[in-house]
Design a protein around this motif. Structure first.
Motif: not given
Length: 268
Positions: A77, A79, A82, A95, A99, A104, A108, A111, A116
Motif C-alpha cells: 500500500p 502508506y 493513505i 482501506y 495487503l 503491511q 496501514t 496510518c 483493513v
C-alpha cells in the motif's frame, strides 16, 4: 446519522438495525480517484482528498478506500498517501489493496484507518484473516469478495480485478471467511459495477443466508430504492461509488451524499 430500517436477514430474526450508507472511493496506482465499469473501463475523477473534504461536510458514516492497482502491481500500500487521506477524514476509513502480510496491515492501521479490507490474499487461504482478527479484533478486518458468474452461470469469487476465479464455490468461501473471524463481508457484484442498475439482490440474499456476519452490498447503486432493495435482501449496509461521485448517470462529477432526512425516508 443515517436512518434505521427493519432488516429481515434471511435465516435470522428481523432486527432494528442501523443501516450504514458508505461511499466507496477507488484510487489507481498514481493515487488518483477513478471510477470503473464492470472492473474494466476507468474514468478519472480527481483528487481523493478533495472528495474526502466534501464528504466531511455531509455527515458520512464511513468511507471505503481501495487501491485497485496495488495487488496487480505486486506492491505494498502507498502508506504516505493513505495517511494523508485518513488524516483529512472526519469519519472512519476502511482501506484495501496490496495487503498480504501482518506487517503491511500493521503499517496501514498505523496510518489512521479503522479497518483493513482483505481480498486478493484469499488466493492463499484465510490464515491472514484469522491472524489479523486475533490481533486487532474482527471489527477491524473486512473481507471484500468480488463476484461474477462463470461459464455455467454460477456465482463465483473472482480475484485479481476479476480475472482470477477461485475454485471453491461462493458459499464455501463465505463460510471460510466467517470461520476465520472476519468482522464483515463486502459483496462486490462485478457485472453491476458502475452500471447504475441496482445491486445484485439475489447475490446479496445468497451471501446473507450463508453467513452470520454483516453483509455490505456493493456494485450497481443508482437510486435510493436500490438501498432498500439490498437491505430487504439481507444486507446490513450498502456501499456505492458512482451515485456519490456523479450528478447523475451520464452527467458530470458532483460529490454528494444524502441528508439524514433523505436517508430516513429511504429506509422507512
Amino acid at each position: 446519522m443515517t436512518g434505521t430500517a427493519l432488516i429481515p436477514t434471511p435465516g435470522r430474526p428481523a432486527q432494528n438495525l442501523r443501516v450504514r450508507v458508505i461511499p466507496m472511493l477507488l484510487i489507481d496506482r498514481n493515487g488518483r480517484l477513478v471510477k470503473t465499469v464492470k472492473f474494466g473501463k476507468r474514468t478519472y475523477i480527481g483528487d481523493p482528498i478533495n472528495a474526502v473534504r466534501i464528504f466531511n461536510t455531509k455527515a458520512v458514516d464511513e468511507l471505503v478506500l481501495i487501491d485497485i492497482d496495488a495487488s496487480a502491481d505486486g506492491r505494498e500500500p502507498a502508506y504516505d498517501h493513505i495517511a494523508e487521506i485518513a488524516s483529512e477524514a472526519f469519519m472512519p476509513v476502511a482501506y484495501g489493496g496490496g495487503l498480504n502480510t501482518m506487517d503491511q496491515i500493521a503499517c496501514t492501521i498505523d496510518c489512521g484507518v479503522e479497518k483493513v479490507i482483505l481480498s486478493g490474499v484469499l488466493a492463499q487461504g484465510t490464515d491472514l484473516i484469522e491472524t489479523a482478527a486475533k490481533r486487532w479484533g474482527g471489527q477491524a478486518v473486512t473481507v471484500c469478495l468480488p463476484v461474477g458468474r462463470n461459464w455455467r452461470g454460477r456465482q463465483q469469487v473472482r480475484l485479481a480485478q476479476g480475472k482470477k476465479p477461485m475454485k471453491d464455490d461462493l458459499d464455501t468461501v463465505v463460510t471460510r471467511v466467517t470461520d476465520a473471524g472476519a468482522g464483515e463481508i463486502i459483496i462486490y457484484a462485478i457485472a453491476h459495477d458502475g452500471t447504475w442498475g441496482g445491486y445484485d439482490t439475489d447475490l446479496c440474499a445468497q451471501v446473507a443466508r450463508a453467513t452470520s456476519l454483516p453483509v455490505v452490498a456493493c456494485g450497481g447503486a443508482g437510486a435510493p430504492e436500490h438501498f432498500r432493495a439490498a437491505t430487504d435482501a439481507g444486507c446490513a449496509a450498502v456501499a456505492a461509488g458512482s451515485m456519490f461521485i456523479y450528478r447523475a448517470k451520464g452527467q458530470g462529477v458532483l460529490i454528494n451524499y444524502p441528508s439524514k432526512v433523505q436517508l430516513d425516508a429511504y429506509f422507512s
